[in-house]
Write a protein that holds these residues in place. Structure first.
Motif, PDB file in Angstrom:
ATOM      1  N   ASP A   1       1.335  -3.410  -3.474  1.00  0.00           N
ATOM      2  CA  ASP A   1      -0.436  -3.927  -3.489  1.00  0.00           C
ATOM      3  C   ASP A   1      -0.985  -3.318  -4.080  1.00  0.00           C
ATOM      4  O   ASP A   1      -0.701  -2.482  -5.227  1.00  0.00           O
ATOM      5  CB  ASP A   1      -0.835  -2.827  -1.435  1.00  0.00           C
ATOM      6  CG  ASP A   1       0.972  -3.457  -0.677  1.00  0.00           C
ATOM      7  OD1 ASP A   1       0.340  -4.633  -0.364  1.00  0.00           O
ATOM      8  OD2 ASP A   1       1.860  -2.472  -0.626  1.00  0.00           O
ATOM      9  N   HIS A   2      -1.825  -4.118  -4.301  1.00  0.00           N
ATOM     10  CA  HIS A   2      -3.214  -4.100  -5.674  1.00  0.00           C
ATOM     11  C   HIS A   2      -4.600  -2.032  -5.119  1.00  0.00           C
ATOM     12  O   HIS A   2      -4.389  -3.172  -3.942  1.00  0.00           O
ATOM     13  CB  HIS A   2      -3.672  -5.310  -6.130  1.00  0.00           C
ATOM     14  CG  HIS A   2      -3.068  -5.858  -6.749  1.00  0.00           C
ATOM     15  ND1 HIS A   2      -2.433  -5.656  -7.740  1.00  0.00           N
ATOM     16  CD2 HIS A   2      -1.986  -6.916  -6.150  1.00  0.00           C
ATOM     17  CE1 HIS A   2      -1.165  -6.528  -8.735  1.00  0.00           C
ATOM     18  NE2 HIS A   2      -1.278  -7.133  -7.301  1.00  0.00           N
ATOM     19  N   ALA A   3      -4.385  -1.985  -5.840  1.00  0.00           N
ATOM     20  CA  ALA A   3      -5.298  -1.147  -5.396  1.00  0.00           C
ATOM     21  C   ALA A   3      -6.239  -0.888  -6.613  1.00  0.00           C
ATOM     22  O   ALA A   3      -5.514   0.051  -7.316  1.00  0.00           O
ATOM     23  CB  ALA A   3      -4.700   0.539  -4.453  1.00  0.00           C
ATOM     24  N   ARG A   4      -7.535  -0.913  -6.200  1.00  0.00           N
ATOM     25  CA  ARG A   4      -8.088  -0.989  -7.651  1.00  0.00           C
ATOM     26  C   ARG A   4      -7.333  -2.068  -8.868  1.00  0.00           C
ATOM     27  O   ARG A   4      -7.245  -2.774  -9.073  1.00  0.00           O
ATOM     28  CB  ARG A   4      -8.896   0.461  -8.059  1.00  0.00           C
ATOM     29  CG  ARG A   4      -9.925   0.613  -6.470  1.00  0.00           C
ATOM     30  CD  ARG A   4     -10.468   2.038  -7.149  1.00  0.00           C
ATOM     31  NE  ARG A   4     -11.032   2.965  -5.448  1.00  0.00           N
ATOM     32  CZ  ARG A   4     -11.494   3.397  -5.832  1.00  0.00           C
ATOM     33  NH1 ARG A   4     -11.238   4.526  -6.318  1.00  0.00           N
ATOM     34  NH2 ARG A   4     -12.243   4.121  -4.226  1.00  0.00           N
ATOM     35  N   GLN A   5      -7.542  -0.790  -9.979  1.00  0.00           N
ATOM     36  CA  GLN A   5      -6.711  -1.508 -11.188  1.00  0.00           C
ATOM     37  C   GLN A   5      -5.616  -1.329 -11.041  1.00  0.00           C
ATOM     38  O   GLN A   5      -4.425  -1.913 -11.769  1.00  0.00           O
ATOM     39  CB  GLN A   5      -7.381  -0.579 -12.289  1.00  0.00           C
ATOM     40  CG  GLN A   5      -9.117  -1.240 -12.405  1.00  0.00           C
ATOM     41  CD  GLN A   5      -9.563  -0.017 -12.901  1.00  0.00           C
ATOM     42  OE1 GLN A   5      -9.654   0.810 -13.193  1.00  0.00           O
ATOM     43  NE2 GLN A   5     -11.478  -0.264 -13.430  1.00  0.00           N
ATOM     44  N   ASN A   6      -5.514  -0.319 -10.436  1.00  0.00           N
ATOM     45  CA  ASN A   6      -4.002   0.341 -10.323  1.00  0.00           C
ATOM     46  C   ASN A   6      -2.669  -0.776  -9.190  1.00  0.00           C
ATOM     47  O   ASN A   6      -3.941  -1.414  -8.409  1.00  0.00           O
ATOM     48  CB  ASN A   6      -3.263   1.635  -9.573  1.00  0.00           C
ATOM     49  CG  ASN A   6      -3.866   2.222 -10.244  1.00  0.00           C
ATOM     50  OD1 ASN A   6      -4.028   2.562 -11.532  1.00  0.00           O
ATOM     51  ND2 ASN A   6      -4.845   3.745  -9.693  1.00  0.00           N
ATOM     52  N   ALA A   7      -1.826  -0.586  -8.983  1.00  0.00           N
ATOM     53  CA  ALA A   7      -0.202  -1.249  -8.064  1.00  0.00           C
ATOM     54  C   ALA A   7      -0.088  -0.792  -7.382  1.00  0.00           C
ATOM     55  O   ALA A   7       1.274   0.251  -8.725  1.00  0.00           O
ATOM     56  CB  ALA A   7      -0.542  -2.836  -8.861  1.00  0.00           C
TER      57      ALA A   7
END
Length: 149
Positions: free
Chosen positions: A70-76
């Motif tokens: 699940d991608h969250a902004r630039q993080n995953a």
């Protein structure tokens, strides 16, 4: 592969070649890798070096699988399914290595663990190219193994 031999490995500036034993082929994903496929490598810590992360030995225990990304902004956020036999060595805020990448466990629910992967790790390791269903090599927290032993 041309180049000098160093501790059983042959290398040049672009490639490494290793002999793989039966145990390594059984417990890791290396048997299914194709020539030229990227793997994560990191130099070993030398005695006296500053430790800036987790203790990782490089000894893979078993294989796991990516259950979700699940991608969250630039993080995953990665959710990994791990073998039931490794659950006892995995704790929230403990460490675990996936494909040789030392990571911090954010959450544990049964045989599923969740880990936040930062942009640097996504860019500079093979995790940034992984997909749901891909297999990964697992090394659980070294300190947890010794404490439980």
């Amino acid at each position: 592969l041309a180049g000098p031999i160093y501790r059983g490995a042959r290398f040049d500036n672009a490639a490494l070649a290793f002999d793989l034993g039966k145990e390594t082929l059984m417990v890791t994903t290396l048997a299914s890798r194709k020539p030229g496929e990227a793997v994560n490598l990191e130099r070993a810590l030398r005695v006296g070096d500053r430790l800036g992360g987790h203790w990782v030995s490089g000894h893979i225990e078993q294989k796991g699988q990516i259950a979700a990304i699940d991608h969250a902004r630039q993080n995953a956020w990665f959710t990994f399914k791990i073998p039931a036999g490794l659950k006892r060595f995995v704790r929230k805020k403990g460490s675990i290595a996936m494909d040789g990448i030392s990571l911090t466990v954010a959450d544990v629910k049964g045989t599923r663990i969740r880990i936040m992967v930062i942009p640097h790790t996504l860019k500079h390791t093979t995790l940034g190219r992984k997909q749901v269903g891909d297999r990964v090599n697992i090394e659980t927290d070294l300190m947890a193994k010794y404490v439980l032993r």
